[in-house]
Design a protein around this motif. Sequence first.
Motif, PDB file in Angstrom:
ATOM      1  N   GLU A  58      -5.697 -12.990  -7.204  1.00 35.86           N
ATOM      2  CA  GLU A  58      -5.174 -12.255  -6.044  1.00 35.86           C
ATOM      3  C   GLU A  58      -5.168 -10.772  -6.349  1.00 35.86           C
ATOM      4  O   GLU A  58      -4.697 -10.351  -7.407  1.00 35.86           O
ATOM      5  CB  GLU A  58      -3.762 -12.727  -5.708  1.00 35.86           C
ATOM      6  CG  GLU A  58      -3.205 -12.103  -4.436  1.00 35.86           C
ATOM      7  CD  GLU A  58      -1.821 -12.623  -4.090  1.00 35.86           C
ATOM      8  OE1 GLU A  58      -1.731 -13.519  -3.229  1.00 35.86           O
ATOM      9  OE2 GLU A  58      -0.834 -12.138  -4.692  1.00 35.86           O
ATOM     10  N   SER A  59      -5.681  -9.986  -5.411  1.00 33.65           N
ATOM     11  CA  SER A  59      -5.766  -8.544  -5.607  1.00 33.65           C
ATOM     12  C   SER A  59      -4.460  -7.863  -5.213  1.00 33.65           C
ATOM     13  O   SER A  59      -3.481  -8.518  -4.808  1.00 33.65           O
ATOM     14  CB  SER A  59      -6.922  -7.971  -4.788  1.00 33.65           C
ATOM     15  OG  SER A  59      -6.564  -7.919  -3.419  1.00 33.65           O
ATOM     16  N   THR A  60      -4.469  -6.544  -5.277  1.00 30.34           N
ATOM     17  CA  THR A  60      -3.303  -5.748  -4.881  1.00 30.34           C
ATOM     18  C   THR A  60      -3.523  -5.082  -3.524  1.00 30.34           C
ATOM     19  O   THR A  60      -2.763  -4.196  -3.143  1.00 30.34           O
ATOM     20  CB  THR A  60      -3.036  -4.664  -5.940  1.00 30.34           C
ATOM     21  OG1 THR A  60      -4.213  -3.844  -6.080  1.00 30.34           O
ATOM     22  CG2 THR A  60      -2.692  -5.287  -7.283  1.00 30.34           C
ATOM     23  N   PHE A  61      -4.568  -5.487  -2.772  1.00 28.15           N
ATOM     24  CA  PHE A  61      -4.910  -4.800  -1.529  1.00 28.15           C
ATOM     25  C   PHE A  61      -5.323  -5.799  -0.450  1.00 28.15           C
ATOM     26  O   PHE A  61      -5.591  -6.976  -0.723  1.00 28.15           O
ATOM     27  CB  PHE A  61      -6.028  -3.783  -1.759  1.00 28.15           C
ATOM     28  CG  PHE A  61      -7.209  -4.320  -2.525  1.00 28.15           C
ATOM     29  CD1 PHE A  61      -8.195  -5.052  -1.893  1.00 28.15           C
ATOM     30  CD2 PHE A  61      -7.316  -4.107  -3.891  1.00 28.15           C
ATOM     31  CE1 PHE A  61      -9.275  -5.563  -2.601  1.00 28.15           C
ATOM     32  CE2 PHE A  61      -8.400  -4.603  -4.612  1.00 28.15           C
ATOM     33  CZ  PHE A  61      -9.377  -5.339  -3.966  1.00 28.15           C
ATOM     34  N   ASP A 120      -6.369  -9.687  -0.577  1.00 31.00           N
ATOM     35  CA  ASP A 120      -7.712 -10.212  -0.807  1.00 31.00           C
ATOM     36  C   ASP A 120      -7.777 -10.985  -2.119  1.00 31.00           C
ATOM     37  O   ASP A 120      -7.066 -10.671  -3.084  1.00 31.00           O
ATOM     38  CB  ASP A 120      -8.723  -9.069  -0.846  1.00 31.00           C
ATOM     39  CG  ASP A 120      -8.785  -8.309   0.469  1.00 31.00           C
ATOM     40  OD1 ASP A 120      -8.441  -8.893   1.507  1.00 31.00           O
ATOM     41  OD2 ASP A 120      -9.181  -7.126   0.441  1.00 31.00           O
ATOM     42  N   ILE A 121      -8.637 -11.967  -2.140  1.00 30.15           N
ATOM     43  CA  ILE A 121      -8.870 -12.780  -3.329  1.00 30.15           C
ATOM     44  C   ILE A 121     -10.237 -12.401  -3.901  1.00 30.15           C
ATOM     45  O   ILE A 121     -11.241 -12.411  -3.188  1.00 30.15           O
ATOM     46  CB  ILE A 121      -8.844 -14.285  -2.999  1.00 30.15           C
ATOM     47  CG1 ILE A 121      -7.497 -14.670  -2.373  1.00 30.15           C
ATOM     48  CG2 ILE A 121      -9.128 -15.106  -4.253  1.00 30.15           C
ATOM     49  CD1 ILE A 121      -6.305 -14.449  -3.261  1.00 30.15           C
ATOM     50  N   ILE A 122     -10.262 -12.065  -5.186  1.00 27.76           N
ATOM     51  CA  ILE A 122     -11.504 -11.708  -5.873  1.00 27.76           C
ATOM     52  C   ILE A 122     -11.990 -12.911  -6.677  1.00 27.76           C
ATOM     53  O   ILE A 122     -11.253 -13.452  -7.513  1.00 27.76           O
ATOM     54  CB  ILE A 122     -11.306 -10.489  -6.792  1.00 27.76           C
ATOM     55  CG1 ILE A 122     -10.764  -9.305  -6.001  1.00 27.76           C
ATOM     56  CG2 ILE A 122     -12.614 -10.138  -7.488  1.00 27.76           C
ATOM     57  CD1 ILE A 122     -11.655  -8.837  -4.874  1.00 27.76           C
ATOM     58  N   ALA A 123     -13.222 -13.330  -6.408  1.00 28.82           N
ATOM     59  CA  ALA A 123     -13.812 -14.483  -7.086  1.00 28.82           C
ATOM     60  C   ALA A 123     -14.743 -14.018  -8.191  1.00 28.82           C
ATOM     61  O   ALA A 123     -15.413 -12.988  -8.054  1.00 28.82           O
ATOM     62  CB  ALA A 123     -14.575 -15.345  -6.088  1.00 28.82           C
ATOM     63  N   VAL A 160     -15.126  -7.292  -3.547  1.00 31.50           N
ATOM     64  CA  VAL A 160     -14.350  -7.643  -2.358  1.00 31.50           C
ATOM     65  C   VAL A 160     -15.247  -7.766  -1.127  1.00 31.50           C
ATOM     66  O   VAL A 160     -16.168  -6.972  -0.904  1.00 31.50           O
ATOM     67  CB  VAL A 160     -13.238  -6.593  -2.111  1.00 31.50           C
ATOM     68  CG1 VAL A 160     -13.829  -5.216  -1.798  1.00 31.50           C
ATOM     69  CG2 VAL A 160     -12.314  -7.037  -0.987  1.00 31.50           C
ATOM     70  N   GLY A 161     -15.006  -8.818  -0.336  1.00 35.53           N
ATOM     71  CA  GLY A 161     -15.755  -9.005   0.898  1.00 35.53           C
ATOM     72  C   GLY A 161     -17.146  -9.549   0.730  1.00 35.53           C
ATOM     73  O   GLY A 161     -17.890  -9.642   1.713  1.00 35.53           O
ATOM     74  N   SER A 207     -15.551 -13.936  -2.619  1.00 33.96           N
ATOM     75  CA  SER A 207     -14.320 -13.158  -2.470  1.00 33.96           C
ATOM     76  C   SER A 207     -13.980 -13.002  -0.995  1.00 33.96           C
ATOM     77  O   SER A 207     -14.853 -13.038  -0.129  1.00 33.96           O
ATOM     78  CB  SER A 207     -14.477 -11.774  -3.107  1.00 33.96           C
ATOM     79  OG  SER A 207     -14.662 -11.865  -4.506  1.00 33.96           O
ATOM     80  N   THR A 208     -12.699 -12.804  -0.693  1.00 34.21           N
ATOM     81  CA  THR A 208     -12.279 -12.560   0.682  1.00 34.21           C
ATOM     82  C   THR A 208     -12.212 -11.053   0.935  1.00 34.21           C
ATOM     83  O   THR A 208     -12.518 -10.246   0.061  1.00 34.21           O
ATOM     84  CB  THR A 208     -10.918 -13.211   0.958  1.00 34.21           C
ATOM     85  OG1 THR A 208      -9.908 -12.571   0.155  1.00 34.21           O
ATOM     86  CG2 THR A 208     -10.947 -14.701   0.635  1.00 34.21           C
ATOM     87  N   GLY A 209     -11.784 -10.670   2.154  1.00 38.53           N
ATOM     88  CA  GLY A 209     -11.707  -9.262   2.498  1.00 38.53           C
ATOM     89  C   GLY A 209     -13.029  -8.739   3.034  1.00 38.53           C
ATOM     90  O   GLY A 209     -13.922  -9.505   3.410  1.00 38.53           O
TER      91      GLY A 209
END
Length: 628
Positions: A59-62, A71-74, A144-145, A149-151
Amino acid sequence: MRRPWRRGLAVLSVTALAVLGVSPQAVAADEPPTIVVTDGVTQPVFGYGDAIRERLFVESTFDSDKDGLRDIIAFDVMRPKATQDGLKVPVVMDASPYYTTLCRGNDSECKVDVDGDGLLDKWPLWYDNYFVPRGYAVILLDMVGTGFSTGCPTTNAKEDNISAKQAINWLNGRATARNAAGEIVKADWHNGKTGMIGKSYDGSLAMATAVTGVKGLTTIVPIGGPTEYYDYVRSNGVVTRGNSYVSYLANVVTNPERRAHCAPVRDAIGAADGDEHGDYTSFWNERSYVKKVPNQTASVLLYHGINDDNVRADHMSKYWYALAENDVPRKLWISQEGHVDPFDSRREVWVNTLHRWFDFWLQGISNGIMDEPRLDIERAADVWETHADWPIPGMAQTEVFLQPGTTGAGGLKLVPTAKPVTSGFQDHRTQSQTTMINNPDVVQPNRLAFLSEPLTAPLHISGTPTMQIRASADQTDTNFGVILVDYGRDERVAHRASGEGIITLDTKDCWGLGNEHDPGCYRQTVKRVATADSELVTKGIMDAQNRISLRQSVPLVPGESYNFTWPLLPEDYVFKAGHRIGVILVASYPQYSSQADTTLANITVNLKSSKIVLPVVGGTAAAHAAGL
């Protein structure tokens, strides 16, 4: 086969242990596996087929897409199986936005899960094949995105820039990662050191992470990466890429099924980029890494093609100068190609150098790499030199004046005949670069051409040239462009041709270990060369309204003279004896800029006060020796 780890103790021999009544077998069984070092480098003693593969999520900080969720970073991890038995390994990480869209490398490799188990079977690039068997973990992180990853991507803004930091925090116990089942996973196999590497966007993410000062990032290897995103889409106030390019790229790297979801983020980027004026704003400050170098502790092995027209060489030079000012440990490779990876330019030497670099910085192996010359530079196709530093020691900024006539010794003379102390030309918004350069002895209404006499000795420039002119225009705005040309027949790397200086072959060679899905074999390349009568050495442009500041446009007063100063792209080039140096002044420069000047100004240049300042190795004495 060699055993994957050493046995025994460093001080007490097996014989000594037997005398003491201690079972050597018992002691060896309790000792964790270690890397094997021979001839100063780690050896491939760990398996590839049995390596542990994981996909993790932190889990990210943004919240880049403003959906109310962080956002979740994979990222995908591959590490030696021996890490289950206590082997501690460093990480080689390539963070990228491209793994599931444009893919990576000259072979265009994407992440591929063949059997649908949620784990990668095909790993892009060669780092996993080569480094995992040598006692490293490899992480391929989805920015991210992008990817898994989400976002939403923000094109080198905060969310992009700190995506990889999330994984480094996890590696060092400062964040929580989970697998697809939601189970917490710890990096208890990590030795605390991470190196980041990557080309282009990936390289920018490595630098972006380094300038945060994050603890645990020990070294980075950026390859042709943007360091100032303003300079990627602008140049001294001139828009060099199409309108809304920043939001366009964010769309390109987003997985197709998420592009509609991310449209509001892209719209906000497009509204803030300032394409209408080209000035430097806080939008670009967020996308600057050079200004943040004082925060950086990670060492740098930097690679750049000096003829890269995608990520131009000023990205390399500005970052390099900042590293030097802040005494960051560093090395630099400069090639003659365009936007080309060193793996596809100087493969064997690059692999060996990178291996030793990572062994030194991540494994702590004393191999002397930091005692070697700081610079490797390609002088001609596959002809490399080493020097103590860059710019080459002994370089001095040297004034070469633009002169009004063709008589007399030294300097650069306006051609083809003597002219008064002022001379003019007209803007031409579609004049081609070829037209600008060719036939320098022929008067053309849309340029001024200045030529040296044939050089009496070689002249070596190393660094960033600067153009200084005093001029007026009959409009409130105009652009200025300058081209430095070598007029002399020679064989050179054909960096503007297809392949940006290389030809990709059908034959392959293999680097490291592999399996049926990922053999670690890549197409070989050779240099593309061509013989021509001239070479565009370097170039530069500016918007005349940004003569005072990049942050504010100030209109010209028609007919009033001003001093204009702007840099050319950095270069390291040797003009050969017998060749002539040319300086071509123009206004609009369509092959450098997507934003053609629309004023069609008439420009008058005062030749008494105009000059080019060249970074000459040997300074004025060398310039005079060459006949300037």
